[in-house]
Enzyme design. Sequence first.
Site, PDB file in Angstrom:
ATOM      1  N   HIS A   1     -45.939 -14.565  19.298  1.00  0.00           N
ATOM      2  CA  HIS A   1     -47.603 -15.146  18.824  1.00  0.00           C
ATOM      3  C   HIS A   1     -47.716 -15.856  19.194  1.00  0.00           C
ATOM      4  CE1 HIS A   1     -49.926 -16.560  15.115  1.00  0.00           C
ATOM      5  NE2 HIS A   1     -50.123 -17.169  15.325  1.00  0.00           N
TER       6      HIS A   1
ATOM      7  N   HIS B   1     -51.171 -18.189  21.471  1.00  0.00           N
ATOM      8  CA  HIS B   1     -52.287 -18.767  21.899  1.00  0.00           C
ATOM      9  C   HIS B   1     -52.425 -19.050  23.819  1.00  0.00           C
ATOM     10  CE1 HIS B   1     -54.116 -18.339  17.951  1.00  0.00           C
ATOM     11  NE2 HIS B   1     -52.960 -19.260  17.415  1.00  0.00           N
TER      12      HIS B   1
ATOM     13  N   LYS C   1     -54.557  -7.600  13.780  1.00  0.00           N
ATOM     14  CA  LYS C   1     -54.504  -9.368  14.120  1.00  0.00           C
ATOM     15  C   LYS C   1     -55.823  -9.386  12.875  1.00  0.00           C
ATOM     16  CE  LYS C   1     -53.546 -13.308  12.818  1.00  0.00           C
ATOM     17  NZ  LYS C   1     -53.391 -14.687  14.028  1.00  0.00           N
TER      18      LYS C   1
ATOM     19  N   HIS D   1     -53.203 -13.388   9.170  1.00  0.00           N
ATOM     20  CA  HIS D   1     -52.814 -15.747   9.058  1.00  0.00           C
ATOM     21  C   HIS D   1     -52.750 -15.246   7.452  1.00  0.00           C
ATOM     22  CE1 HIS D   1     -53.796 -19.500  10.224  1.00  0.00           C
ATOM     23  NE2 HIS D   1     -54.290 -19.213   8.832  1.00  0.00           N
TER      24      HIS D   1
ATOM     25  N   HIS E   1     -46.311 -16.555  11.253  1.00  0.00           N
ATOM     26  CA  HIS E   1     -46.271 -18.445  11.132  1.00  0.00           C
ATOM     27  C   HIS E   1     -46.513 -18.682  10.047  1.00  0.00           C
ATOM     28  CE1 HIS E   1     -50.151 -18.065  10.533  1.00  0.00           C
ATOM     29  NE2 HIS E   1     -50.711 -18.272  11.127  1.00  0.00           N
TER      30      HIS E   1
ATOM     31  N   ASP F   1     -47.183 -20.232  18.108  1.00  0.00           N
ATOM     32  CA  ASP F   1     -48.205 -20.165  17.136  1.00  0.00           C
ATOM     33  C   ASP F   1     -48.527 -20.988  18.490  1.00  0.00           C
ATOM     34  OD1 ASP F   1     -51.098 -19.805  16.367  1.00  0.00           O
ATOM     35  OD2 ASP F   1     -49.887 -21.468  14.658  1.00  0.00           O
TER      36      ASP F   1
END
Length: 333
Positions: free
Chosen positions: A12, A14, A94, A131, A165, A237
């Site tokens: 995960h 970004h 996602k 999420h 997460h 994350d």
Amino acid sequence: MKLELNSPLDMHLHLRDGDMMKLVAPLSADSFAGAVIMPNLVPPVSSVEEVKSYKIRILEACGDRVFKPYMTAFFKNYTEEELTQLKDYIFGIKLYPAGATTNSDGGVKAMQEAEKTISIMQEMGIPLLVHGESHGFVMDREAEFLAVYRDLASRFPKLRICMEHITTASAVKLLDEFENLCATVTLQHLIITLDDVAGGMLRPHLFCKPIAKRPEDREALLQAALSGHSRLMFGSDSAPHPIHAKESCGCAAGVFTAPLALPRLTTLFEEHGCLDKLQGFVSDNACKLYGITPPVKKVTLIRESMEIPTAYEAHGQKVVPMDAGCVLPWRLA
């Protein structure tokens, strides 16, 4: 003393885009053989063309480093034809509840509206990454969303669903209820609680969503990771923001951990006498759950001190990492 990890994965991540991506992507590629890339850019990554273009930009930013971007698409009401076109280019899709986190305003407003697409995903074998937060009181949002996970897992039993997460003891328990559920957990949620974020002076570089929870939640997450739970994976994350967006009255949510993740995890697992469980947590569990074979890459950590930089800076961007200025007993070779 040294430790070798085979093809570690960040499930995960970004990477943002543009100059920020040029700064942070090489830092992940130095540590990991691959990562699952989040699609919540502005605008979000949702079409075949956008997925392919974003992947090219990531690979260009990583240069000659061994690194595989496992691409995802932003959830929307896809047709069967659209999913057929996407399938060969993505790892999964996602799902963000609308407004739940950074750049998620275009997310799902009602789960009932998403069911047709989810049903097609199940038939095609496309994983659903979620999420999992409601819009309730901030400390209760994950707990309130667990009912949604139960509903999805029971009604779509052949769908691989990843609870992204996770932050609560309740989410850890839910992992054992359904075989088609798995989860990622971040570095920060294995270490901190809400008290570390806001118990004294506010520490903006520890603020993320989902927000850190109570000590008993952290302990449940940590014990699941240390025990080698087969459906729990590392997902950083890691979410970089420029300093002005973090050190401001409207602090952006996200903790930047990519360049220190493996040394800090090694330190944590060593402290608990569980270094033998780290390989599974950072690679093997994910490979078995998803049937993936990442690029061959041996990452060596040496038991020598590493001072975490106060900031990482390049391409006109500057990002402060978690625990900036602290010294770790392990470093990348």
